[in-house]
Design an enzyme around this catalytic site. Structure first.
Site, PDB file in Angstrom:
ATOM      1  N   HIS A  58       0.845  -1.200   0.000  1.00 46.07           N
ATOM      2  CA  HIS A  58       0.000   0.000   0.000  1.00 46.07           C
ATOM      3  C   HIS A  58       0.874   1.242   0.000  1.00 46.07           C
ATOM      4  CE1 HIS A  58       0.690  -0.580   4.293  1.00 46.07           C
ATOM      5  NE2 HIS A  58       0.155   0.586   4.592  1.00 46.07           N
ATOM      6  N   HIS A  60       1.379   3.933   1.931  1.00 41.84           N
ATOM      7  CA  HIS A  60       1.885   4.702   3.077  1.00 41.84           C
ATOM      8  C   HIS A  60       3.415   4.848   3.033  1.00 41.84           C
ATOM      9  CE1 HIS A  60      -1.974   3.973   5.648  1.00 41.84           C
ATOM     10  NE2 HIS A  60      -2.070   5.044   4.892  1.00 41.84           N
ATOM     11  N   ASP A  62       5.787   4.818   5.165  1.00 39.67           N
ATOM     12  CA  ASP A  62       6.657   3.876   5.886  1.00 39.67           C
ATOM     13  C   ASP A  62       6.750   2.525   5.177  1.00 39.67           C
ATOM     14  OD1 ASP A  62       3.913   3.510   6.777  1.00 39.67           O
ATOM     15  OD2 ASP A  62       4.671   2.227   8.374  1.00 39.67           O
ATOM     16  N   HIS A  63       6.062   2.387   4.032  1.00 35.96           N
ATOM     17  CA  HIS A  63       6.146   1.174   3.210  1.00 35.96           C
ATOM     18  C   HIS A  63       6.768   1.443   1.838  1.00 35.96           C
ATOM     19  CE1 HIS A  63       3.476  -1.245   5.895  1.00 35.96           C
ATOM     20  NE2 HIS A  63       3.253  -0.022   6.326  1.00 35.96           N
ATOM     21  N   HIS A 116      -7.545  -0.935   5.554  1.00 34.41           N
ATOM     22  CA  HIS A 116      -6.531  -0.003   6.078  1.00 34.41           C
ATOM     23  C   HIS A 116      -6.345   1.137   5.061  1.00 34.41           C
ATOM     24  CE1 HIS A 116      -2.880   1.294   8.147  1.00 34.41           C
ATOM     25  NE2 HIS A 116      -2.199   1.178   7.026  1.00 34.41           N
ATOM     26  N   ASP A 133      -0.232  -3.903   6.230  1.00 36.15           N
ATOM     27  CA  ASP A 133      -0.916  -3.430   7.442  1.00 36.15           C
ATOM     28  C   ASP A 133      -2.373  -3.865   7.481  1.00 36.15           C
ATOM     29  OD1 ASP A 133       1.457  -2.183   8.012  1.00 36.15           O
ATOM     30  OD2 ASP A 133       0.713  -0.132   7.769  1.00 36.15           O
ATOM     31  N   HIS A 171       4.575  -4.876  10.718  1.00 36.69           N
ATOM     32  CA  HIS A 171       4.932  -4.204  11.976  1.00 36.69           C
ATOM     33  C   HIS A 171       5.074  -5.198  13.126  1.00 36.69           C
ATOM     34  CE1 HIS A 171       4.453   0.079  10.874  1.00 36.69           C
ATOM     35  NE2 HIS A 171       3.499  -0.349  10.046  1.00 36.69           N
TER      36      HIS A 171
HETATM   37 ZN   LIG Z   1      -0.113   1.620   6.551  1.00 36.49          ZN
END
Ligand SMILES: [Zn+2]
Length: 258
Positions: A58, A60, A62-63, A116, A133, A171
């Site tokens: 996805h 985001h 942090d990915h 998410h 996530d 995570h």
């Molecule tokens: Zn995420």
């Protein structure tokens, strides 16, 4: 297509992210959700690996935040959902697609698992699930762009995979997830055993992942929204809660406040 030497290693990033490194015995490798390039580049250099594929679940940051820098150094092919928020994709992935990582002799099936985020996908193959996530060990992602119904459907889709499937989520949230899950099912023996194991692993600074789908079905309250023991607790909060997405809504809202 099946790789004899398929191996998955965690590259820790930020405070609690895992970037999954996929190898198959040779120099070619893939990474899943590289939010940061630096730890990936360090491992590739140390192990003499060549990055050939990048898989994104996805959009985001942090990915995806490390992708640009990785592509400056390596001509890797990027697989990701079709989403304008992910600008550097060479191959967009949708439900039912089979993506081939030929140099690893590995093939993954794409599963759309919105909730998410609206366009979140997961990759399944080699008895492994890379689910970003959406599903966490003993938890699930926050509903930023989807409804409890979306999350129920997405987790139901994952629940249908073989029980031996190894769950590689993005995570290290398992310890706090267990603390919350025990509020919902304090008598669940499988959950209590998992919580004890997780406490031991974290005390030794070890990863709690991968888990297995069987573990999640037995102990993750978000995968147990139709179980009597879960519904009993949920109905103390909302007496009208029904099995499935209705219970999902109650548990997710509670977890957001926990
Ligand atoms: Zn995420």
């Amino acid at each position: 297509m099946h790789s004899k030497n398929f191996n998955v290693t965690a590259i820790p990033a930020f405070t609690d992210n895992y970037i999954w490194l996929l190898t198959a015995g040779g120099a070619a490798c893939a990474v899943v959700d590289p939010g940061d390039a630096e730890p990936v580049l360090a491992v590739l250099a140390e192990r003499g690996l060549e990055l050939r594929y990048i898989l994104l679940t996805h959009h985001h940051p942090d990915h995806t935040g490390g992708v640009d820098e990785l592509l400056e150094k390596y001509a890797a092919r990027v697989f990701a959902p079709a989403d304008p928020r992910i600008p550097f994709v060479q191959q967009s992935c949708k439900e039912g697609d089979r993506i081939v990582l030929a140099e690893l002799e590995v093939e993954f099936q794409v599963l759309e698992v919105p909730a998410h985020t609206r366009t979140h996908i997961a990759f399944y193959g080699e008895n492994a699930l890379f689910c970003g996530d959406t599903l966490f060990s003993i938890g699930c992602g926050r509903l930023f762009e989807g409804s409890p119904e979306d999350m129920q459907q997405s987790l139901d889709k994952l629940a249908a995979l073989p029980a031996t499937t190894r769950i590689y989520c993005a995570h290290e949230y398992t310890q706090s997830n267990c603390a919350f899950a025990l509020e919902i099912e304090p008598e669940n023996a499988r959950l209590r055993a998992r919580a004890a194991e997780v406490n031991r692993l974290r005390a030794a600074d070890k990863s709690t992942l991968p888990s297995t789908l069987a573990d999640e079905l037995a102990a993750n309250p978000f995968m147990r929204t139709r179980e009597k023991s879960v519904l009993e607790t949920v109905r103390k909060i909302d007496p009208k809660a029904m099995p499935g997405s209705s219970a999902m809504a109650v548990i997710r809202a509670w977890k957001d406040r926990f």
